[in-house]
Design a protein around this motif. Structure first.
Motif, short mmCIF file in Angstrom:
data_model
loop_
_atom_site.label_atom_id
_atom_site.label_comp_id
_atom_site.label_asym_id
_atom_site.label_seq_id
_atom_site.Cartn_x
_atom_site.Cartn_y
_atom_site.Cartn_z
N GLN A 1 12.74 1.05 -9.84
CA GLN A 1 12.42 2.19 -8.99
C GLN A 1 11.13 1.96 -8.22
O GLN A 1 11.05 2.24 -7.02
CB GLN A 1 12.31 3.45 -9.84
CG GLN A 1 12.12 4.71 -9.03
CD GLN A 1 12.09 5.95 -9.91
OE1 GLN A 1 12.16 5.87 -11.12
NE2 GLN A 1 11.99 7.10 -9.28
N SER B 1 11.89 -0.51 -5.40
CA SER B 1 12.67 0.06 -4.30
C SER B 1 11.81 1.00 -3.45
O SER B 1 11.92 1.01 -2.22
CB SER B 1 13.90 0.79 -4.82
OG SER B 1 13.52 1.90 -5.60
N VAL B 2 10.94 1.78 -4.08
CA VAL B 2 10.06 2.67 -3.33
C VAL B 2 9.06 1.86 -2.52
O VAL B 2 8.80 2.17 -1.35
CB VAL B 2 9.34 3.67 -4.27
CG1 VAL B 2 8.22 4.39 -3.56
CG2 VAL B 2 10.33 4.64 -4.86
N SER B 3 8.52 0.81 -3.11
CA SER B 3 7.55 -0.01 -2.37
C SER B 3 8.20 -0.70 -1.17
O SER B 3 7.58 -0.83 -0.12
CB SER B 3 6.90 -1.04 -3.29
OG SER B 3 7.85 -1.98 -3.72
N ALA C 1 10.77 0.54 0.49
CA ALA C 1 11.10 1.59 1.45
C ALA C 1 9.87 2.10 2.19
O ALA C 1 9.91 2.33 3.40
CB ALA C 1 11.80 2.73 0.74
N LYS C 2 8.77 2.28 1.49
CA LYS C 2 7.58 2.88 2.08
C LYS C 2 6.72 1.89 2.85
O LYS C 2 6.01 2.26 3.77
CB LYS C 2 6.71 3.56 1.01
CG LYS C 2 7.40 4.68 0.30
CD LYS C 2 7.68 5.82 1.24
CE LYS C 2 8.32 6.97 0.49
NZ LYS C 2 8.60 8.11 1.32
N GLY C 3 6.72 0.65 2.44
CA GLY C 3 5.98 -0.36 3.16
C GLY C 3 4.56 -0.56 2.65
O GLY C 3 4.15 -0.01 1.63
N LYS C 4 3.81 -1.35 3.38
CA LYS C 4 2.48 -1.76 2.95
C LYS C 4 1.41 -0.71 3.17
O LYS C 4 0.34 -0.77 2.58
CB LYS C 4 2.10 -3.05 3.68
CG LYS C 4 0.90 -3.74 3.09
CD LYS C 4 0.70 -5.09 3.69
CE LYS C 4 -0.51 -5.72 3.03
NZ LYS C 4 -0.51 -7.13 3.10
N GLU C 5 1.67 0.29 3.99
CA GLU C 5 0.63 1.28 4.28
C GLU C 5 0.24 2.11 3.06
O GLU C 5 -0.83 2.71 3.05
CB GLU C 5 1.06 2.21 5.43
CG GLU C 5 2.23 3.10 5.13
CD GLU C 5 3.57 2.48 5.46
OE1 GLU C 5 4.57 3.17 5.27
OE2 GLU C 5 3.62 1.32 5.89
N LEU C 6 1.06 2.14 2.03
CA LEU C 6 0.73 2.89 0.83
C LEU C 6 0.07 2.04 -0.26
O LEU C 6 -0.20 2.53 -1.34
CB LEU C 6 1.98 3.56 0.25
CG LEU C 6 2.59 4.65 1.13
CD1 LEU C 6 3.84 5.21 0.48
CD2 LEU C 6 1.59 5.76 1.37
N GLU C 7 -0.20 0.78 0.04
CA GLU C 7 -0.86 -0.09 -0.91
C GLU C 7 -2.31 0.37 -1.11
O GLU C 7 -2.97 0.78 -0.16
CB GLU C 7 -0.87 -1.54 -0.42
CG GLU C 7 0.48 -2.21 -0.50
CD GLU C 7 0.91 -2.48 -1.92
OE1 GLU C 7 0.06 -2.87 -2.74
OE2 GLU C 7 2.09 -2.29 -2.20
#
Length: 56
Positions: free
Chosen positions: A33, A36-38, A40-46
């Protein structure tokens, strides 16, 4: 005295990778999970800065 067997480094690398995969086992549902979320959301949430951890 026995002569040592010499194996190429690429062969050793593939053996180590296979052993690591065998020892790691299967990914849990939580791990899948997160992945899959990472994706879908991309690198901006790192996390950045102190949240990302210590740099050495």
């Amino acid at each position: 005295m026995k002569a040592s067997k010499r194996t190429p480094k690429s062969s050793l690398a593939t053996q180590y990778q296979a052993e690591a995969r065998r020892l790691a086992g299967c990914a849990t549902t939580i791990e899948r999970q997160f992945l899959s979320v990472s994706l879908a959301k991309g690198k901006e949430l790192e996390p950045v800065g102190r949240m990302a951890g210590a740099t050495t």
